[in-house]
Motif scaffolding. Structure first.
Motif, mmCIF file in Angstrom:
data_model
loop_
_atom_site.group_PDB
_atom_site.id
_atom_site.type_symbol
_atom_site.label_atom_id
_atom_site.label_comp_id
_atom_site.label_asym_id
_atom_site.label_seq_id
_atom_site.Cartn_x
_atom_site.Cartn_y
_atom_site.Cartn_z
ATOM 1 N N UNK A 99 0.822 -1.217 0.000
ATOM 2 C CA UNK A 99 0.000 0.000 0.000
ATOM 3 C C UNK A 99 0.851 1.261 0.000
ATOM 4 N N UNK A 100 1.903 1.262 0.789
ATOM 5 C CA UNK A 100 2.783 2.434 0.826
ATOM 6 C C UNK A 100 3.479 2.619 -0.515
ATOM 7 N N UNK A 101 3.910 1.528 -1.126
ATOM 8 C CA UNK A 101 4.578 1.634 -2.433
ATOM 9 C C UNK A 101 3.613 2.115 -3.511
ATOM 10 N N UNK A 102 2.393 1.584 -3.523
ATOM 11 C CA UNK A 102 1.402 2.011 -4.514
ATOM 12 C C UNK A 102 1.045 3.474 -4.309
ATOM 13 N N UNK A 103 0.857 3.878 -3.070
ATOM 14 C CA UNK A 103 0.530 5.268 -2.779
ATOM 15 C C UNK A 103 1.645 6.215 -3.149
ATOM 16 N N UNK A 104 2.870 5.842 -2.839
ATOM 17 C CA UNK A 104 4.017 6.681 -3.191
ATOM 18 C C UNK A 104 4.178 6.788 -4.701
ATOM 19 N N UNK A 105 3.958 5.695 -5.399
ATOM 20 C CA UNK A 105 4.003 5.729 -6.860
ATOM 21 C C UNK A 105 2.907 6.638 -7.416
ATOM 22 N N UNK A 106 1.713 6.555 -6.842
ATOM 23 C CA UNK A 106 0.616 7.391 -7.307
ATOM 24 C C UNK A 106 0.883 8.873 -7.100
ATOM 25 N N UNK A 107 1.524 9.209 -6.011
ATOM 26 C CA UNK A 107 1.824 10.622 -5.736
ATOM 27 C C UNK A 107 2.928 11.134 -6.647
ATOM 28 N N UNK A 108 3.934 10.331 -6.890
ATOM 29 C CA UNK A 108 5.089 10.814 -7.646
ATOM 30 C C UNK A 108 4.953 10.668 -9.152
ATOM 31 N N UNK A 160 -1.533 5.815 0.479
ATOM 32 C CA UNK A 160 -0.358 5.864 1.346
ATOM 33 C C UNK A 160 -0.786 5.947 2.813
ATOM 34 N N UNK A 161 -1.774 6.784 3.115
ATOM 35 C CA UNK A 161 -2.274 6.915 4.483
ATOM 36 C C UNK A 161 -2.851 5.606 4.999
ATOM 37 N N UNK A 162 -3.594 4.904 4.175
ATOM 38 C CA UNK A 162 -4.184 3.632 4.595
ATOM 39 C C UNK A 162 -3.084 2.634 4.945
ATOM 40 N N UNK A 163 -1.989 2.640 4.193
ATOM 41 C CA UNK A 163 -0.865 1.768 4.513
ATOM 42 C C UNK A 163 -0.262 2.091 5.874
ATOM 43 N N UNK A 164 -0.119 3.372 6.162
ATOM 44 C CA UNK A 164 0.422 3.783 7.464
ATOM 45 C C UNK A 164 -0.547 3.407 8.581
ATOM 46 N N UNK A 165 -1.851 3.588 8.339
ATOM 47 C CA UNK A 165 -2.839 3.195 9.342
ATOM 48 C C UNK A 165 -2.746 1.700 9.628
ATOM 49 N N UNK A 166 -2.630 0.901 8.586
ATOM 50 C CA UNK A 166 -2.509 -0.548 8.757
ATOM 51 C C UNK A 166 -1.269 -0.903 9.574
ATOM 52 N N UNK A 223 -4.010 12.976 -5.011
ATOM 53 C CA UNK A 223 -4.763 12.904 -3.756
ATOM 54 C C UNK A 223 -5.160 11.458 -3.466
ATOM 55 N N UNK A 224 -5.568 10.719 -4.488
ATOM 56 C CA UNK A 224 -5.907 9.307 -4.297
ATOM 57 C C UNK A 224 -4.672 8.520 -3.857
ATOM 58 N N UNK A 225 -3.524 8.779 -4.474
ATOM 59 C CA UNK A 225 -2.281 8.120 -4.062
ATOM 60 C C UNK A 225 -1.916 8.449 -2.627
ATOM 61 N N UNK A 226 -2.134 9.697 -2.216
ATOM 62 C CA UNK A 226 -1.863 10.088 -0.839
ATOM 63 C C UNK A 226 -2.778 9.348 0.130
ATOM 64 N N UNK A 227 -4.040 9.159 -0.252
ATOM 65 C CA UNK A 227 -4.966 8.414 0.606
ATOM 66 C C UNK A 227 -4.582 6.943 0.717
#
Length: 119
Positions: free
Chosen positions: A17-26, A41-47, A35-39
């Motif tokens: 999740x963190x990798x997918x989110x970081x890829x989406x942001x960058x 990423x946040x879900x990965x950190x929450x997990x 914004x979707x990539x950041x969300x």
């Protein structure tokens, strides 16, 4: 090694999740996709925080009398509840700003907005 991965698969999901989110942001030039990539990423950190707060065989932290045993700390879960509220608020503000940017520039592409700003 395989047994360790089978029992701790939630850490693999966290990394994914963190990798997918970081890829989406960058990687995406679209602001909504960022914004979707950041969300994600946040879900990965929450997990990760909820997983790290889990104690196998622990009881809720409500002590009755002289009870002795292993108790789970509620602090990671409380922090995640607060972080979810903050994350939803920031997402709403970001999307509101994106609507204003689209009204002003007519596009959500980051490069096109930079070109219009430099002209």
């Amino acid at each position: 090694m395989i047994d360790l991965l089978a029992t701790h698969y939630n850490y693999l999901v966290f990394v994914a999740l963190v990798a997918i989110g970081l890829y989406g942001v960058t990687a995406s030039p679209n602001l909504v996709k960022k914004v979707i990539g950041l969300n994600i990423f946040q879900v990965g950190i929450f997990l990760f925080f909820v997983t790290s707060g889990y104690v196998d065989g622990a009881a809720p932290p409500v002590v009755h009398g002289d009870a002795v045993g292993t108790y789970a700390s509620p602090l990671p879960h409380v922090l995640i509840l607060t972080a979810i509220v903050v994350g939803v608020s920031l997402t709403a503000v970001a999307l509101a700003l994106i609507v204003r940017i689209y009204d002003a520039y007519g596009t959500l592409d980051e490069e096109a907005i930079r070109e219009v700003q430099t002209e």
